[in-house]
Design a protein around this motif. Structure first.
Motif, short mmCIF file in Angstrom:
data_model
loop_
_atom_site.label_atom_id
_atom_site.label_comp_id
_atom_site.label_asym_id
_atom_site.label_seq_id
_atom_site.Cartn_x
_atom_site.Cartn_y
_atom_site.Cartn_z
N GLU A 605 0.83 -1.20 0.00
CA GLU A 605 0.00 0.00 0.00
C GLU A 605 0.87 1.26 0.00
O GLU A 605 0.55 2.25 -0.65
CB GLU A 605 -0.93 0.01 1.22
N LYS A 606 1.97 1.18 0.70
CA LYS A 606 2.88 2.32 0.71
C LYS A 606 3.47 2.56 -0.69
O LYS A 606 3.58 3.70 -1.14
CB LYS A 606 4.01 2.07 1.71
N GLU A 607 3.82 1.48 -1.38
CA GLU A 607 4.34 1.61 -2.74
C GLU A 607 3.30 2.23 -3.66
O GLU A 607 3.61 3.12 -4.46
CB GLU A 607 4.75 0.24 -3.28
N ARG A 608 2.06 1.77 -3.55
CA ARG A 608 1.01 2.31 -4.41
C ARG A 608 0.77 3.79 -4.11
O ARG A 608 0.62 4.60 -5.04
CB ARG A 608 -0.29 1.52 -4.20
N ARG A 609 0.78 4.12 -2.86
CA ARG A 609 0.48 5.50 -2.46
C ARG A 609 1.64 6.45 -2.77
O ARG A 609 1.44 7.53 -3.34
CB ARG A 609 0.16 5.53 -0.97
N ASP A 610 2.86 6.06 -2.37
CA ASP A 610 3.98 6.99 -2.43
C ASP A 610 4.75 6.94 -3.75
O ASP A 610 5.48 7.89 -4.07
CB ASP A 610 4.97 6.69 -1.30
N ARG A 611 4.60 5.85 -4.50
CA ARG A 611 5.40 5.75 -5.71
C ARG A 611 4.54 5.65 -6.97
O ARG A 611 4.67 6.46 -7.88
CB ARG A 611 6.34 4.54 -5.63
N GLY A 615 3.93 8.83 -9.19
CA GLY A 615 4.70 8.75 -10.43
C GLY A 615 3.83 8.90 -11.67
O GLY A 615 4.18 9.60 -12.62
N LEU A 616 2.69 8.23 -11.66
CA LEU A 616 1.78 8.34 -12.79
C LEU A 616 1.22 9.76 -12.92
O LEU A 616 1.16 10.33 -14.02
CB LEU A 616 0.64 7.34 -12.65
N GLN A 617 0.80 10.33 -11.82
CA GLN A 617 0.23 11.68 -11.86
C GLN A 617 1.26 12.71 -12.31
O GLN A 617 0.94 13.63 -13.07
CB GLN A 617 -0.32 12.05 -10.48
N ASN A 618 2.50 12.55 -11.86
CA ASN A 618 3.55 13.49 -12.27
C ASN A 618 3.86 13.39 -13.76
O ASN A 618 4.47 14.30 -14.33
CB ASN A 618 4.82 13.25 -11.47
N ASN A 619 3.46 12.27 -14.39
CA ASN A 619 3.70 12.10 -15.82
C ASN A 619 2.40 12.22 -16.62
O ASN A 619 2.31 11.70 -17.74
CB ASN A 619 4.36 10.75 -16.09
N LYS A 669 7.35 3.13 -20.94
CA LYS A 669 7.63 4.23 -20.02
C LYS A 669 6.60 4.30 -18.89
O LYS A 669 6.97 4.42 -17.71
CB LYS A 669 7.65 5.55 -20.80
N THR A 670 5.32 4.22 -19.23
CA THR A 670 4.28 4.30 -18.20
C THR A 670 4.36 3.10 -17.26
O THR A 670 4.24 3.24 -16.04
CB THR A 670 2.89 4.37 -18.85
N TYR A 671 4.58 1.91 -17.82
CA TYR A 671 4.63 0.71 -16.98
C TYR A 671 5.76 0.79 -15.97
O TYR A 671 5.61 0.40 -14.81
CB TYR A 671 4.80 -0.53 -17.87
N ARG A 672 6.91 1.32 -16.39
CA ARG A 672 8.06 1.38 -15.47
C ARG A 672 7.88 2.41 -14.37
O ARG A 672 8.65 2.45 -13.42
CB ARG A 672 9.35 1.64 -16.26
N LEU A 673 6.86 3.26 -14.49
CA LEU A 673 6.54 4.13 -13.36
C LEU A 673 5.93 3.32 -12.22
O LEU A 673 5.98 3.73 -11.06
CB LEU A 673 5.56 5.22 -13.80
#
Length: 969
Positions: A605-611, A615-619, A669-673
């Motif tokens: 959950e931390k990975e989903r929330r913080d990364r 990451g997706l929103q920033n891109n 690119k999107t997947y590696r985010l």
């Protein structure tokens, strides 16, 4: 004794034996003669010959080895390119070196000299002709006074030979001095048995002299001069070339350098062919093309600095071993030393975020094993998820690589190319086989082959196998009674089966010479190691310094870690240390009541929330539906162990609106985010395994509408490991993921969704997963879970027959009540009648029936009925030795059970005697037979004289006779 090749000493003109290691591949190309074996004296090679042969004959080493040593051609790229060549391509390239060499040399020489021929080599040959003419003149001193016209004609002929060499026709010596033919000419002259081979025969020399002297040379003088040229010309050429190589002729080394250019020019063409043939090695092609340009520059540099050619010969000798290693690598296993991924998951073993601690004893064991005197040895290390097996192996690989070993994880893509029987490692080698269950047969066959081979003195090869732990019955009751319990997993039995084909070398090669229990189990670490993990995790995170954590605080955190994971495994210790540091209460809070499942979910959950989300929103990916599609695809890739190539394209091209489309991939690119570690052509799984498994379970629970569709897709690109159907495009596969998930999360309700018997499911994979759940229950002494799950599987008609048969075996791990016994018998009878043609089904079913007989107790009627059913299974497949062996054990169980409850089942002993002849002659059958004989003996000791005693004695005699027939020793 090594291979030797015939050559000629330039300094003496005598034959000598040139070592294969000196001449390398170039000598094979320029001097393709059979190997000869001579006396020790003949094997000595003078320095002059060494230098000359290295420069003239060692084409392969000059062109490839020396340039590798000089850094022009990266050794790794060259190895990859040579390795990617097909055997036929490489063979044809080598076979045509002589053909292509001349043309390439001519091209380079002409471009360097702007002349149509090699004037330096022409001058060298003309100089030799002049010396031959002078020798004839010196033998006729009277000509100087009495026959000056003949002297003049002789000198005129010599001048014509020297000045108009290029005017001679194609069959003449002048043509042979062209660069197109010079290599072939030298090869012929240097390898002729007489050592004085002439390029022209006597008549050709006479015709050449007649032309050169315009017919004014007397016949007797022309004949004598032709004979001198025919006999001595090659010797003079050698002497001139030797002098030219040291700068002692008018050419001053230019002819020597020109010949080098001819040789290297041919290798330029050879390198180009290698680059063109290496289509599967994209990186290697690019680097080889660059290297080809560098080689051209080197050739030009050699032409300008020919006085430094002596240094090139030194480079040849230094690089020869590397060149041979590149050639040998074609049949060698490929290994990978995983590199840290700075953007990857911090808990993945290859990231090495925290220092390896608490493994001093294990490292000492491994180091001692690597350094012992045996040329080959193997070992199997097992442990639960998170114990740090792969991390320990990686540490060992890096340690040994620093000491000059070739060390790394086996690349499974090598399976079809490795020649374990001929592979000759150039240095000490450590190969780590991870996820052994995925290719157990192949690994077992490799170990057997390696154990039975002869190895060079001083060379060490080690194979380290890594796998999950498996259950071992602590009381070994299957060897003391007639019941059957959980055997080792199929992958383990596959390896042992391969080794038993050549048992003595296989056993001796094992680290501890114990193939009965070859595994070295590891699990958690001690408190000192946990304290080190807690302190370093805080230091790496940068929020706490080491001095800020008191000893009391460290002790509290260790207690919480051990409550979450009583086995104190390093992976979960690092996860828990992070969770505690980030604000969870050490005591009295929620984290103190967590188990491993809850800890793993917290990290995900931390990975989903913080990364992931950030990451997706920033891109620019902010739409919730789009994010969900990418997460579903990450779920699918994790279930399949990764998707690349065709498998990735197929998954993205299904037309499902709830997954991304192929055109959305855009290089990944999107997947590696979301998940790092992949490439533009690969969707990597979420790692480490336990995080990926928990992520999938949670997604299937949260996204129930698409769960069945995801599972069906996962079965598609991931065939069962070991089936031979897997392709380079597929990862480790969904079956392996199922087994690991069932082992790590055996009680998770969402696991039932994964194990649903859908049409696309592979029965063997489902059975392995249910078996893994049973192993975990055995390890935690929860036998009731094993029994209940076995009952559910046998009674579920939707399950594949193999899974139902496994259920029969699991259900009977404990005694059944009367109603349960009837229920079991009915289901087992149906399964036997409808699916006994499947060997795997009847074997598991026979085990279940044997256990039910042993547990029947005083219910003789039910025991007899079960025995009849077992014998029906055996009678239906008399050619199946495994089932006969189980039925034989079942007869023993029926006899013991009957005797213990006041019944004398004499007929069962006779039945057992009949079955024994159809059983395999292995140690287990021998032991069961002895147990049954001993049991009958004990009964006879207390049985009074009478018909019953006589009948039992007669049955015992039949059993003994059958035993002697089966085991005559």
């Amino acid at each position: 004794m090594g291979r030797r090749f015939q050559s000629v000493d330039f300094s003496t003109g005598k034959e000598c034996i040139v070592p294969h290691s000196t001449c390398s591949a170039g000598l094979l190309a320029l001097t393709p003669r059979p190997a000869v074996y001579e006396t020790t004296e003949d094997r000595q090679l003078g320095k002059a010959d060494t230098d000359a042969v290295l420069v003239i004959a060692a084409t392969g080493a000059v062109g490839l080895g020396a340039l590798c040593a000089a850094g022009v051609v990266p050794a790794a790229a060259l190895a990859a390119a040579v390795d990617s060549l097909g055997g036929n391509v490489l063979a044809s390239v080598i076979a045509n070196v002589l053909t292509t060499l001349g043309g390439a040399a001519t091209s380079h020489l002409r471009s360097s000299t702007s002349l149509g021929k090699n004037n330096d080599l022409v001058l060298l040959a003309a100089d030799a002709a002049h010396h031959c003419a002078q020798s004839v003149a010196e033998r006729r001193p009277l000509w100087n006074i009495l026959r000056w016209p003949q002297r003049w004609a002789l000198e005129r002929a010599a001048r014509r030979l020297q000045g108009q060499w290029s005017l001679v026709d194609a069959s003449s010596l002048g043509e042979k001095c062209r660069s197109e033919h010079v290599v072939t000419w030298f090869r012929q002259s240097m390898t002729d048995a007489s050592g004085i081979a002439a390029p022209l025969d006597l008549l050709q020399w006479k015709n050449l002299l007649h032309t050169a002297s315009a017919g004014k040379l007397a016949n007797d003088l022309r004949d004598e001069l032709a004979a001198e040229l025919h006999q001595s010309f090659t010797h003079w050429v050698r002497e001139r070339f030797k002098a030219d190589a040291t700068g002692g002729t008018p050419a001053k080394g230019r002819a020597y350098a020109a010949l080098q250019m001819a040789l290297l020019g041919g290798l330029y063409e050879l390198t180009t062919q290698i680059a063109d043939s290496s289509e599967r090695t994209k990186v290697g092609i690019d680097e080889l093309n660059k290297a080809a340009a560098d080689i051209r520059e080197r050739v030009e540099a050699i032409a300008l600095a020919h006085q430094d050619l002596g240094g090139l010969a030194k480079q040849i000798r230094q690089s020869e071993a590397r060149l041979l290693e590149v050639i040998a690598a074609k049949d060698a296993p490929r290994t990978i030393l995983p590199a840290a991924d700075p953007e990857g998951q911090r808990f993945v073993f290859r990231t090495e975020r925290l220092t390896l601690v608490g493994r001093e004893k294990e490292l000492a064991e491994l180091r001692a094993w690597l350094d012992d005197d045996r040329p080959f040895s193997w070992d199997l290390w097992t442990g639960p998820a998170g114990a740090g097996k792969s991390r320990l192996a990686l540490h060992l690989c890096r340690e040994r690589a620093a000491r000059g070993w070739r060390a790394g994880f086996y690349d499974r893509q090598s399976d079809g190319t490795v020649r374990w029987d001929t592979w000759d490692p150039a240095r000490d080698t450590l190969i780590v086989f991870d996820y052994v269950h995925e290719r157990a047969d192949k690994i077992g066959a490799a170990l057997r082959e390696l154990a039975g081979r002869r190895w060079p003195d001083g060379r060490r090869v080690r194979a380290l196998l890594l796998e999950r732990e498996f259950a071992r019955p602590q009381d070994r009751k299957e060897k003391e009674t007639f019941t059957t319990t959980l055997p080792p997993p199929a992958w383990f039995e596959a390896i042992i089966h391969q080794g038993n084909q050549d048992p003595a070398p296989f056993r001796n090669a094992h680290a501890r010479q114990d193939v009965e229990r070859p595994e070295y189990p590891i699990a958690g670490v001690d408190d000192a190691a946990l304290a080190a993990i807690v302190r370093e995790e805080a230091k790496v995170a940068g929020t706490d310094g080491v001095p800020c954590i008191s000893d009391d605080e460290v002790a509290k955190r260790i207690n919480v870690i051990k409550q979450i994971d009583p086995r104190a495994r390093p992976l979960f210790a690092a996860m828990a240390a992070e969770a505690i540091r980030e604000g969870a209460e050490v005591s009295g809070g929620t984290i103190a009541t967590w188990n491993i499942d809850e800890l793993v979910r917290h990290i995900n959950e931390k990975e989903r929330r913080d990364r992931w989300t950030k990451g997706l929103q920033n891109n620019g990916v902010t739409d919730a539906a789009t994010i969900a599609r990418w997460e579903r695809f990450a779920c699918l890739a994790t279930m399949c162990g990764g998707l690349k190539g065709n498998a990735r394209q197929t998954a993205l091209n299904t037309g499902c609106s709830w997954l991304p489309r192929l055109e959305d991939w855009s290089g990944g690119k999107t997947y590696r985010l979301l998940i790092s570690g992949g490439s533009s052509d690969e969707a990597a799984p979420l790692e480490p395994d336990v995080l990926g498994e928990a992520f999938v379970l949670d997604w299937l629970h949260r996204d129930g509408d698409f769960a069945a569709q995801l599972i069906n897709l996962a079965w598609g690109p991931s065939p069962y490991p070991g089936s031979g159907d897997s392709t380079p495009d597929s990862g480790p596969g969904f079956p392996g993921f199922l087994s690991r998930t069932a082992s790590n999360f055996p009680d998770d309700a969402k696991l039932e969704v994964l194990l649903a018997p859908v049409a696309a499911a592979d029965p063997r994979a489902l059975a392995n997963a249910h078996y893994a759940r049973a192993v975990r229950a055995f390890q935690t002494n929860e036998l009731s879970k094993v029994v209940e799950r076995g009952r559910q599987l046998l009674l579920d008609s939707k399950q594949p027959p193999l899974v139902q048969a496994l259920g029969a075996f699991l259900w009977t791990q404990a005694p059944l009540c009367a109603a349960g016994n009837d229920e079991f018998f009915t289901a087992a009878s149906i399964l036997r009648r409808e699916h006994s043609e499947d060997a795997a089904v009847r074997e598991q079913l026979a085990k279940g029936l044997t256990n039910a007989i042993a547990h029947a107790g005083v219910d003789h009627a039910r025991a007899d009925r079960l025995l009849d059913e077992l014998l029906a299974v055996a009678d239906a497949c008399r050619d199946d030795p495994a089932v006969q062996q189980i039925a034989f054990r079942g007869c023993g169980a029926a006899f013991i059970s009957g005797v213990q409850h006041g019944v004398l089942p004499t007929g069962t002993v006779e039945t057992a005697a009949g079955l024994l002849g159809r059983c395999p002659a292995n140690d287990e059958v021998r032991q069961v037979a002895k147990m049954l004989v001993d049991a009958v003996h004990r009964v006879l000791e207390y049985l009074p004289p009478g018909d019953d005693r006589d009948a039992l004695n007669a049955a015992l005699a039949k059993l003994r006779s059958a035993y002697q027939d089966r085991f005559p020793d």
